[in-house]
Enzyme design. Structure first.
Site, mmCIF file in Angstrom:
data_model
loop_
_atom_site.group_PDB
_atom_site.id
_atom_site.type_symbol
_atom_site.label_atom_id
_atom_site.label_comp_id
_atom_site.label_asym_id
_atom_site.label_seq_id
_atom_site.Cartn_x
_atom_site.Cartn_y
_atom_site.Cartn_z
ATOM 1 N N SER A 146 0.850 -1.186 0.000
ATOM 2 C CA SER A 146 0.000 0.000 0.000
ATOM 3 C C SER A 146 0.883 1.232 0.000
ATOM 4 C CB SER A 146 -0.888 -0.006 1.251
ATOM 5 O OG SER A 146 -1.466 1.259 1.484
ATOM 6 N N TYR A 159 -2.623 -0.690 10.257
ATOM 7 C CA TYR A 159 -2.560 -1.005 8.832
ATOM 8 C C TYR A 159 -1.238 -0.521 8.233
ATOM 9 C CZ TYR A 159 -4.048 -1.471 3.971
ATOM 10 O OH TYR A 159 -4.139 -1.832 2.646
#
Length: 273
Positions: A146, A159
């Site tokens: 990501s 995350y």
């Protein structure tokens, strides 16, 4: 340059977390390039409609149950994958989850859920599949990361930590397994609308805020990842390993302007900070 560099005919690709979202788009891209698939989800029956779709494309697809937080499930999945085709050439480590909370509100269980799924699960899936790739002296492992692996965002502490870990893990495994003909790379999407974050994209003000910070002036669309995943899975990337490929519309270049808009001031007016 031959188009055959991107041809995956005869290859078998295993995609985790393929019952919805980006996992399905990545699977379609690989099938479109000629790969047969092994698709995983915690509930195998959730994959059946998608299996039919892949078969309609002319490719084979096998559903396998997998809970990436359960070591025995990972081991059983690897055995099932080998039994289905005899070999796995490509692994896309896509299964993941997110807990979106201010850092003060993140619980012990929140942290463990995200890190166990995104980071620990990715490592042990890669370990099991790489053992099979080692015997063939060939493999392509693509860890889905990501833009949060290179940028920090409020509300995404677990995350971001997990995706930053994926980036580091990718480099370590590339160094470890390159001698076996296995490349390991990280495909890092920017801001894409998924089932997990759809509620954010329903907020017009937030979308405008986001788009203003993306040089290409739009959020990502799933098909924007097609070329990147096929590249990393194919012979076209045979001398690429340990890398993180950001597909983010340029947001990772930085979110601050150094000049203000022409319509509001002179070009030479500079903002620094």
């Amino acid at each position: 340059m031959s188009i055959k560099l991107f041809d995956l005919t005869g290859q078998v690709a295993l995609v985790t977390g393929a019952s919805r979202g980006l996992g399905q788009y990545l699977s379609r891209a690989l099938a479109g390039a000629g790969a047969d698939l092994i698709l995983t989800s915690r509930r195998k029956e959730d994959l059946l409609p998608f299996i039919c779709e892949i078969e309609a494309m002319g490719q084979r697809a096998v559903p396998v149950a997998l809970d990436v937080r359960d070591q025995s499930s990972i081991e059983q999945m690897a055995e099932a994958a080998l039994a289905a085709y005899g070999k796995v050439h490509i692994l896309v480590n896509n299964a993941g989850c997110n807990v979106r909370k201010p850092a003060f509100e993140v619980t012990w269980d929140d942290w463990n859920l995200v890190l166990d799924t995104n980071l620990r699960g990715s490592f042990f899936v890669a370990q099991q599949i790489a053992r099979r790739m080692q015997a063939e002296q060939y493999g392509r492992i693509i860890n889905i990361g990501s833009v949060t692996s290179v940028f920090g965002y409020a509300g995404l502490a677990p995350y971001g930590a997990s995706r930053g870990g994926i980036r580091q893990l990718t480099m370590s495994l590339a160094d470890d397994w390159g001698r076996y003909g296995i490349t390991v790379n990280c495909l890092a999407p920017g801001w894409f609308e998924t089932a997990q974050n759809r509620v954010m994209y329903e907020n017009k003000e937030w979308v405008e805020y986001l788009v203003d910070r993306i040089p290409l002036k739009r959020p990502g669309e799933p098909h924007d990842l097609d070329g990147a995943v096929v590249f990393l899975a194919s012979e076209a990337s045979r001398y690429v390993t340990g890398q993180t490929l950001l597909v983010d519309g340029g947001i990772s270049t930085g979110a601050m302007r150094a000049t203000i808009n022409k319509h509001s001031a002179n070009d030479s007016d500079i903002r620094e900070g």
